[in-house]
Design a protein around this motif. Sequence first.
Motif, PDB file in Angstrom:
ATOM      1  N   THR A  71     -10.498 -18.802 -72.482  1.00  0.00           N
ATOM      2  CA  THR A  71      -9.800 -17.516 -72.815  1.00  0.00           C
ATOM      3  C   THR A  71     -10.671 -16.560 -72.885  1.00  0.00           C
ATOM      4  O   THR A  71     -10.661 -15.339 -72.440  1.00  0.00           O
ATOM      5  N   GLU A  72     -11.546 -16.723 -74.011  1.00  0.00           N
ATOM      6  CA  GLU A  72     -12.593 -15.756 -74.606  1.00  0.00           C
ATOM      7  C   GLU A  72     -13.518 -15.402 -73.493  1.00  0.00           C
ATOM      8  O   GLU A  72     -13.712 -14.206 -73.318  1.00  0.00           O
ATOM      9  N   LEU A  73     -13.859 -16.431 -72.748  1.00  0.00           N
ATOM     10  CA  LEU A  73     -15.095 -16.234 -71.766  1.00  0.00           C
ATOM     11  C   LEU A  73     -14.287 -15.371 -70.559  1.00  0.00           C
ATOM     12  O   LEU A  73     -14.934 -14.267 -70.465  1.00  0.00           O
ATOM     13  N   ILE A  74     -13.238 -15.380 -70.330  1.00  0.00           N
ATOM     14  CA  ILE A  74     -12.452 -14.570 -69.250  1.00  0.00           C
ATOM     15  C   ILE A  74     -12.256 -13.044 -69.636  1.00  0.00           C
ATOM     16  O   ILE A  74     -12.644 -12.246 -69.048  1.00  0.00           O
ATOM     17  N   ASN A  75     -11.825 -13.186 -71.105  1.00  0.00           N
ATOM     18  CA  ASN A  75     -11.627 -11.933 -71.486  1.00  0.00           C
ATOM     19  C   ASN A  75     -12.962 -11.244 -71.482  1.00  0.00           C
ATOM     20  O   ASN A  75     -13.205  -9.816 -71.352  1.00  0.00           O
ATOM     21  N   ALA A  93     -15.636 -11.739 -69.961  1.00  0.00           N
ATOM     22  CA  ALA A  93     -16.092 -11.305 -68.340  1.00  0.00           C
ATOM     23  C   ALA A  93     -15.610  -9.967 -67.900  1.00  0.00           C
ATOM     24  O   ALA A  93     -16.067  -9.130 -67.407  1.00  0.00           O
ATOM     25  N   LEU A  94     -14.124  -9.971 -68.269  1.00  0.00           N
ATOM     26  CA  LEU A  94     -13.394  -8.754 -67.608  1.00  0.00           C
ATOM     27  C   LEU A  94     -14.073  -7.533 -68.342  1.00  0.00           C
ATOM     28  O   LEU A  94     -14.224  -6.572 -67.686  1.00  0.00           O
ATOM     29  N   SER A  95     -13.989  -7.744 -69.615  1.00  0.00           N
ATOM     30  CA  SER A  95     -14.648  -6.517 -70.380  1.00  0.00           C
ATOM     31  C   SER A  95     -16.158  -6.214 -69.630  1.00  0.00           C
ATOM     32  O   SER A  95     -16.550  -4.850 -69.676  1.00  0.00           O
ATOM     33  N   ALA A  96     -17.094  -7.048 -69.521  1.00  0.00           N
ATOM     34  CA  ALA A  96     -18.326  -6.639 -68.874  1.00  0.00           C
ATOM     35  C   ALA A  96     -18.196  -6.360 -67.425  1.00  0.00           C
ATOM     36  O   ALA A  96     -19.318  -6.062 -66.903  1.00  0.00           O
ATOM     37  N   GLY A  97     -17.027  -6.262 -66.973  1.00  0.00           N
ATOM     38  CA  GLY A  97     -16.979  -5.553 -65.526  1.00  0.00           C
ATOM     39  C   GLY A  97     -17.500  -6.875 -64.405  1.00  0.00           C
ATOM     40  O   GLY A  97     -18.039  -6.205 -63.250  1.00  0.00           O
ATOM     41  N   ARG A 114      -7.027 -12.558 -65.171  1.00  0.00           N
ATOM     42  CA  ARG A 114      -6.329 -11.405 -64.574  1.00  0.00           C
ATOM     43  C   ARG A 114      -7.070 -10.488 -63.975  1.00  0.00           C
ATOM     44  O   ARG A 114      -8.198 -10.613 -63.710  1.00  0.00           O
ATOM     45  N   PRO A 115      -6.161  -9.810 -62.785  1.00  0.00           N
ATOM     46  CA  PRO A 115      -6.827  -8.888 -61.824  1.00  0.00           C
ATOM     47  C   PRO A 115      -7.871  -8.056 -62.633  1.00  0.00           C
ATOM     48  O   PRO A 115      -7.316  -7.703 -63.870  1.00  0.00           O
ATOM     49  N   ARG A 149     -10.731 -22.440 -49.024  1.00  0.00           N
ATOM     50  CA  ARG A 149     -10.768 -21.184 -49.812  1.00  0.00           C
ATOM     51  C   ARG A 149     -10.418 -21.432 -50.990  1.00  0.00           C
ATOM     52  O   ARG A 149      -9.096 -21.314 -51.461  1.00  0.00           O
ATOM     53  N   ARG A 150     -10.987 -21.723 -52.247  1.00  0.00           N
ATOM     54  CA  ARG A 150     -10.649 -22.019 -53.366  1.00  0.00           C
ATOM     55  C   ARG A 150     -10.837 -21.156 -54.543  1.00  0.00           C
ATOM     56  O   ARG A 150     -10.468 -21.230 -55.774  1.00  0.00           O
ATOM     57  N   VAL A 151     -11.310 -19.881 -54.171  1.00  0.00           N
ATOM     58  CA  VAL A 151     -11.741 -18.808 -55.182  1.00  0.00           C
ATOM     59  C   VAL A 151     -10.169 -18.311 -55.977  1.00  0.00           C
ATOM     60  O   VAL A 151      -9.147 -18.351 -54.718  1.00  0.00           O
ATOM     61  N   VAL A 152     -10.088 -18.605 -56.911  1.00  0.00           N
ATOM     62  CA  VAL A 152      -8.736 -18.093 -57.847  1.00  0.00           C
ATOM     63  C   VAL A 152      -8.693 -16.591 -57.985  1.00  0.00           C
ATOM     64  O   VAL A 152      -9.530 -16.195 -58.766  1.00  0.00           O
ATOM     65  N   SER A 153      -7.685 -15.928 -57.652  1.00  0.00           N
ATOM     66  CA  SER A 153      -7.344 -14.558 -58.170  1.00  0.00           C
ATOM     67  C   SER A 153      -5.791 -14.336 -58.303  1.00  0.00           C
ATOM     68  O   SER A 153      -4.949 -15.402 -57.647  1.00  0.00           O
ATOM     69  N   LYS A 154      -5.516 -13.461 -59.001  1.00  0.00           N
ATOM     70  CA  LYS A 154      -4.135 -13.483 -59.369  1.00  0.00           C
ATOM     71  C   LYS A 154      -3.421 -11.955 -58.831  1.00  0.00           C
ATOM     72  O   LYS A 154      -4.184 -11.047 -58.850  1.00  0.00           O
TER      73      LYS A 154
END
Length: 281
Positions: free
Chosen positions: A18-22, A24-28, A51-52, A276-281
């Motif tokens: 979870t921290e990694l995702i957050n 990475a989102l902040s880092a753009g 998250r998108p 096609r296995r890339v995950v997006s929401k």
Amino acid sequence: MIDLHTHTTASDGTDSPTELINKALSAGIQTLAITDHDSTSGWNEAISALRPPMSLVLGAEISTLTLNGVSVHILGLLFDGQDRDLQAMLSDSRDTRIPRMRKMIELLAADGIPITMEDVIAVTPPGATVGRPHLADALVNKEVIASRDEAFIDLLHNGSKYYVTHAAPTPEDAISQIRKAGGVAVIAHPFASRRGEIISTTTFSSLVAAGLNGIEINHRDHSQIEREQLTEIADELHLIKTGSSDYHGNGKLNALGENLTDPIQWERLESLANERRVVSK
Ligand code: AMP
Ligand code: ZN
Ligand code: FE
Ligand code: FE
């Protein structure tokens, strides 16, 4: 920004998925791969936290050993996480890391360095693939050493008398299992893991025969000259060229997004997975 190689508390990173995702989102970062050592146990949490506008690439970094005993890391991306043979390979590897850790601890203890398996277990997140960085953390806790980095320099590097290998598949076996599970295989930091050895296109050809798709070229452990040499090899063998941070949270200096993969290279690599296995929401 595409970063195809990161670690979490499912192995030796210090951020939870979870921290990694957050972060990475902040880092753009637009496309992020989670590639814990010999494990897919961080995948579900990473998917939940996603998250998108970011997309997630599920993967693992497999520790392998050549028949000459050289340690080679293979990144498997976009494979079917339910594939039994691949999961068996990962779980065998994780299992052999435990007696290996006990042996390293015995060698250290025999030299008067006060460390036990319990100390290592205490700093290893539940369910994580245990590795030398956890042993380093235990040594830091015991004030034997000041940091992970110092532990590797003084005691835990591959040439150290305390270093023990664990049983691992060959790089060819890992690559072919990843491909059989529908994924793509990229050799991680080839010059960092084989430093000092002369590597040539011939060394890579048996990996290509096993199904290798790409070479991680832009990585902090490669010098400019090494990047140029690897680019030549990749071009000669028609391999995809990637770049990535190999982020480990605060376990290493590597910053998210410090090395990136070109979108055209990523598009080629992604198209080679069987679904096609890339995950997006
Ligand atoms: P192992 O898989 O147990 O052999 O441990 C290898 C791991 O140690 C790799 O994933 C590296 O990222 C990590 N590592 C190697 N050198 C260092 C260092 N100087 N500081 C922190 N981690 C390191
Ligand atoms: Zn690591
Ligand atoms: Fe690695
Ligand atoms: Fe790594």
